[in-house]
Design an enzyme around this catalytic site. Structure first.
Site, mmCIF file in Angstrom:
data_model
loop_
_atom_site.group_PDB
_atom_site.id
_atom_site.type_symbol
_atom_site.label_atom_id
_atom_site.label_comp_id
_atom_site.label_asym_id
_atom_site.label_seq_id
_atom_site.Cartn_x
_atom_site.Cartn_y
_atom_site.Cartn_z
ATOM 1 N N ASP A 24 36.188 37.052 41.575
ATOM 2 C CA ASP A 24 36.046 37.423 40.153
ATOM 3 C C ASP A 24 36.988 36.547 39.350
ATOM 4 O OD1 ASP A 24 35.074 38.877 37.933
ATOM 5 O OD2 ASP A 24 36.799 40.215 37.972
ATOM 6 N N SER A 25 36.711 36.458 38.053
ATOM 7 C CA SER A 25 37.620 35.720 37.182
ATOM 8 C C SER A 25 38.978 36.419 37.118
ATOM 9 C CB SER A 25 37.014 35.614 35.782
ATOM 10 O OG SER A 25 36.719 36.906 35.299
ATOM 11 N N TYR A 56 36.316 34.048 31.729
ATOM 12 C CA TYR A 56 35.225 33.084 31.865
ATOM 13 C C TYR A 56 34.199 33.231 30.733
ATOM 14 C CZ TYR A 56 36.161 31.659 36.770
ATOM 15 O OH TYR A 56 36.685 31.118 37.926
ATOM 16 N N GLY A 57 34.147 34.447 30.149
ATOM 17 C CA GLY A 57 33.034 34.848 29.281
ATOM 18 C C GLY A 57 32.689 33.897 28.154
ATOM 19 N N CYS A 87 31.683 38.774 39.660
ATOM 20 C CA CYS A 87 31.740 38.467 38.228
ATOM 21 C C CYS A 87 30.322 38.243 37.703
ATOM 22 C CB CYS A 87 32.577 37.195 38.057
ATOM 23 S SG CYS A 87 32.740 36.640 36.370
ATOM 24 N N ASN A 88 29.928 39.018 36.695
ATOM 25 C CA ASN A 88 28.588 38.851 36.120
ATOM 26 C C ASN A 88 28.413 37.464 35.529
ATOM 27 O OD1 ASN A 88 26.936 41.619 35.787
ATOM 28 N ND2 ASN A 88 29.129 42.036 35.785
ATOM 29 N N THR A 89 29.457 36.977 34.843
ATOM 30 C CA THR A 89 29.349 35.688 34.157
ATOM 31 C C THR A 89 29.119 34.574 35.180
ATOM 32 O OG1 THR A 89 30.931 36.622 32.589
ATOM 33 C CG2 THR A 89 30.451 34.284 32.379
ATOM 34 N N CYS A 223 29.696 43.756 32.918
ATOM 35 C CA CYS A 223 30.926 42.983 33.096
ATOM 36 C C CYS A 223 31.838 43.888 33.910
ATOM 37 C CB CYS A 223 31.548 42.654 31.736
ATOM 38 S SG CYS A 223 33.240 42.043 31.852
ATOM 39 N N THR A 224 32.427 43.331 34.947
ATOM 40 C CA THR A 224 33.199 44.164 35.869
ATOM 41 C C THR A 224 34.307 44.949 35.154
ATOM 42 O OG1 THR A 224 34.494 42.186 36.337
ATOM 43 C CG2 THR A 224 32.775 42.777 37.918
HETATM 44 N N1 DGL Z 1 34.632 39.708 35.167
HETATM 45 C C1 DGL Z 1 33.797 39.015 34.231
HETATM 46 C C2 DGL Z 1 32.344 39.498 34.316
HETATM 47 O O1 DGL Z 1 32.017 40.404 35.065
HETATM 48 C C3 DGL Z 1 34.234 39.164 32.803
HETATM 49 C C4 DGL Z 1 35.579 38.698 32.414
HETATM 50 C C5 DGL Z 1 35.638 37.279 31.972
HETATM 51 O O2 DGL Z 1 35.169 36.950 30.857
HETATM 52 O O3 DGL Z 1 36.186 36.509 32.735
HETATM 53 O O4 DGL Z 1 31.517 38.960 33.618
#
Ligand code: DGL
Length: 300
Positions: A24-25, A56-57, A87-89, A223-224
């Site tokens: 994850d980020s 990361y978003g 991480c979704n992104t 988003c986590t």
């Molecule tokens: N953990 C990232 C996600 O699930 C979001 C946080 C980020 O922007 O890094 O998208």
């Protein structure tokens, strides 16, 4: 193109124990990691938080691809046989590119059975109730009633339109509306107070309601980070609005995947390692919120 590689503190040889890698980020992915650990208690796990580069978003897509690749390499070098992008992104923007253009060559180079999986496919399977392989047969179909799914996510995930595109291929009677929340992951990381978070979330729920013309029937906290403020989303949405739970959906999908793919060595000694590209120790407060207790992070 810039090739980003994280400094590698300990390189693990092929002979070392294998594990499941979770990327994850930041520490938000610990919500997913916890569900995976509960589902596969005997497996060895290694978690990597790219805190030096989070969030990361709002980053350009190419950077997200390179950072995600660097994270996967670090986890594979540390012994992971399968990396789960919690991480979704990263899943929305980097996963397909990496699977198609990088992973096949990396597998040949290392001679290992390796894979990278994401969090979006399990979420879409849970939202549609259909296996990923299913694609809708559109011939002459009349859609009588459309359910509406609201997806709250980072701007990167919303901009990819992955939920809209992939759900439309599979289920015509489910319409998807994404709501980008540019500040929310950062506010959660900064441990903003609940009143600030509640106002931010209520603003996004209302913005989505205005755009759809009504509230969604169901929602994804895509988003986590949002998982730890799920109660504030529940307060802002109409009472009883079902939320699709990404950690459980991902654990379910991974269990099905490992049944089909016994070739992956997941380890069996219940080991848990936590790495960060940031400064170990700084994440302690947040870890308690995401994990429910203290964890020791090592420098990646
Ligand atoms: N953990 C990232 C996600 O699930 C979001 C946080 C980020 O922007 O890094 O998208």
């Amino acid at each position: 193109m810039t090739v980003i590689r994280f400094r590698c503190a300990k390189r693990t040889s092929k002979a070392d124990a294998m594990s499941i890698g979770v990327f994850d980020s930041g520490v938000g992915g610990l919500t997913v990691h916890r569900a995976l650990v509960e589902r596969f208690p005997a497996a060895d796990f290694i978690y990597l938080a790219d805190q030096a580069n989070a969030p990361y978003g709002g980053r350009p897509g190419e950077e997200i691809v390179e950072l995600t690749k660097a994270g996967c390499i670090r986890l594979f070098e540390a012994g992971a046989s399968v990396v789960v992008l919690a991480c979704n992104t990263a899943s929305a923007i980097a996963l397909r590119r990496l699977q198609q253009t990088w992973l096949p060559g990396y597998r040949r180079e290392t001679g290992r059975a390796l894979n990278v999986l994401g969090i979006i496919v399990p979420t879409i399977e849970a939202a549609t109730g259909l296996p990923w392989e299913h694609e809708a047969d559109r011939r002459g179909e009349q859609v009588q009633k459309v359910d509406v799914l609201g997806v709250f996510s980072t701007p990167g995930t919303a901009g990819s339109r992955v939920f809209e595109i992939e759900i439309d291929k599979r289920k015509q009677d489910l319409a998807v509306f994404s709501e980008p929340c540019p500040n929310l992951a950062r506010l959660i990381e900064q441990d903003a107070n609940r009143a600030v978070l509640a106002a931010e979330i209520a603003g996004h729920v209302e913005a989505l309601r205005r755009r759809i013309g009504r509230h969604p029937d169901r929602a994804v906290l895509g988003c986590t980070h949002y998982e730890i403020v799920a109660d504030l989303f529940r307060e802002a949405l109409p009472p009883g609005t079902p939320l699709i739970h990404q950690p459980d959906s991902t654990a379910d999908a991974l269990a099905r995947y490992f049944e089909r793919h016994p070739e992956y060595d997941l380890g069996s000694s219940g080991g848990r390692r936590f790495l960060t590209t940031g400064t170990p120790g700084e994440q302690n407060g947040l870890v308690a919120a995401f994990w429910g207790g203290p964890l020791v992070f090592e420098a990646a």
